[in-house]
Design an enzyme around this catalytic site. Structure first.
Site, short mmCIF file in Angstrom:
data_model
loop_
_atom_site.label_atom_id
_atom_site.label_comp_id
_atom_site.label_asym_id
_atom_site.label_seq_id
_atom_site.Cartn_x
_atom_site.Cartn_y
_atom_site.Cartn_z
N VAL A 14 1.61 -6.89 -1.93
CA VAL A 14 2.83 -7.69 -2.00
C VAL A 14 2.53 -9.16 -1.76
O VAL A 14 3.01 -10.04 -2.48
CB VAL A 14 3.86 -7.23 -0.94
CG1 VAL A 14 5.09 -8.12 -0.97
CG2 VAL A 14 4.27 -5.79 -1.20
N GLY A 15 1.66 -9.45 -0.78
CA GLY A 15 1.37 -10.84 -0.40
C GLY A 15 0.91 -11.67 -1.59
O GLY A 15 1.27 -12.84 -1.72
N TYR A 127 1.07 5.51 12.62
CA TYR A 127 1.49 4.33 11.86
C TYR A 127 2.97 4.07 12.09
O TYR A 127 3.40 2.94 12.35
CB TYR A 127 1.22 4.57 10.38
CG TYR A 127 1.76 3.52 9.45
CD1 TYR A 127 1.03 2.36 9.20
CD2 TYR A 127 2.99 3.67 8.81
CE1 TYR A 127 1.52 1.38 8.35
CE2 TYR A 127 3.49 2.70 7.96
CZ TYR A 127 2.75 1.55 7.74
OH TYR A 127 3.24 0.59 6.90
N PRO A 154 10.65 -1.26 2.70
CA PRO A 154 10.47 -0.84 1.31
C PRO A 154 10.11 0.64 1.21
O PRO A 154 9.51 1.20 2.12
CB PRO A 154 9.30 -1.70 0.81
CG PRO A 154 8.55 -2.08 2.05
CD PRO A 154 9.50 -2.02 3.21
#
Ligand code: GDP
Length: 305
Positions: A14-15, A127, A154
């Site tokens: 995404v970055g 996580y 997301p």
């Protein structure tokens, strides 16, 4: 300094989709966000805003094999980045959760109100708990310090700049890489599990657009789900990959591999309420673009954890 928005994980899935001079994207070699001093040193550069994408992530394999690392790396990065942003007077921050932080046993669809209502699925609990703490930290900072920090949730993200690691990666990049190898070597394509689980997928470029909107316009302390809310089975996804990659060989569903959570349907009403006209990239189109990118950049795409 020219760049006013820090993007952590700026070279990731995404970055890498935040494009423009306003974004500053250091690598983990420049600043190791697991380390507090490094993170604070980075924040001293003075940013208006932070988009915190950096995370230790993986698919069902990575989540099960590296629980310790997934817990430690994520909880340290979140804690350092959010506290570092506060100390250096960053006004605006958006941080990433994921639909896999939700409880395993909870009424569907998943909404922003259900994050903490029970234990996550055992396959990704380390996580999930680490990420849930970022939500707690952000809510606490809003309450105590009045900061405009928030989280997005997301569903499964995919896109060109993914990590195509076969053992620990997410299902789509793993499938694309495996299908490439099977096609080139004339070997069967091995699919993990039954193919029956359902997932929702969102294109990385859509996530970046929506996150930019959230950064500048969304002010609630409650996170916001970024999802198409369209479920598709792993088997249907396999069919698309096979067609787009022109694979004609044998397909094997390997029941010795995990299915993971059966489904995690999410409710995107909130983002739809704010942005009723937003057009999500259809999965077939996004997959086509991703596969074309993978085929054209085979030698340079990331393929390891
Ligand atoms: P999850 O959504 O967090 O469970 O993560 P994944 O992106 O790893 O998706 C897992 C789903 O895809 C499970 O139902 C797996 O059984 C299925 N799957 C099929 N083949 C693969 C594969 O090669 N890699 C991964 N990670 N999952 C696969």
């Amino acid at each position: 300094m020219g760049s006013k928005i820090l993007v952590t994980g700026g070279n990731g899935l995404v970055g890498s989709e935040f494009i423009g001079d306003q974004y500053y994207k250091p690598t983990s070699k420049d600043y190791n966000l697991i380390n507090r001093d490094d993170t604070y040193r980075l924040m001293l550069k003075g940013f208006d805003s932070v988009i915190h994408c950096a995370a230790k992530v993986g698919g069902v394999g990575g989540n099960m094999n590296y629980k310790g690392e997934f817990f430690y790396d994520n909880i340290m990065m979140n804690t350092n980045v959010i506290e570092g942003a506060r100390l250096s007077k960053v006004k605006n921050l958006v941080s990433f959760l994921s639909t896999c932080v939700f409880p395993d046993q909870v009424g569907y669809p998943l909404t922003e109100k259900k994050i903490h209502l029970g234990p996550p699925h055992f396959s990704n609990d380390a996580y999930a708990y680490a990420k849930r703490m970022a939500d707690i930290q952000i809510r606490a900072y809003k309450e105590q310090y009045g900061l405009n920090y928030k989280s997005v949730i997301p569903c499964n993200i995919y896109g060109p700049n993914d990590n195509y690691d076969i053992k620990n990666g997410h299902v789509l990049p793993s499938l694309i890489h495996k299908c490439y190898i099977a096609r080139e070597n004339n070997t069967p394509l091995n699919i993990w599990g039954s193919g029956k689980p359902l997932r929702e997928f969102i294109f990385s470029k859509d996530v970046a657009k929506l996150t930019e909107w959230v950064l500048h316009n969304y002010n609630e302390s409650e996170p916001i789900i970024l999802s198409t809310s369209e479920e598709i089975s792993i088997r249907e996804i396999v069919d698309m990959v096979v067609e787009l990659m022109n694979f004609k060989g044998e397909i094997i569903f390997d029941s010795s591999k995990p299915d993971g959570q059966f489904r995690k349907p999410s409710d995107n009403s909130k983002i739809k309420h704010y942005l009723p006209d937003f057009k999500f990239t259809p999965i077939y189109e996004g997959l086509k673009e991703t596969i074309e990118y993978f085929e054209n950049h085979y030698n340079v795409v990331r393929k390891d954890g």
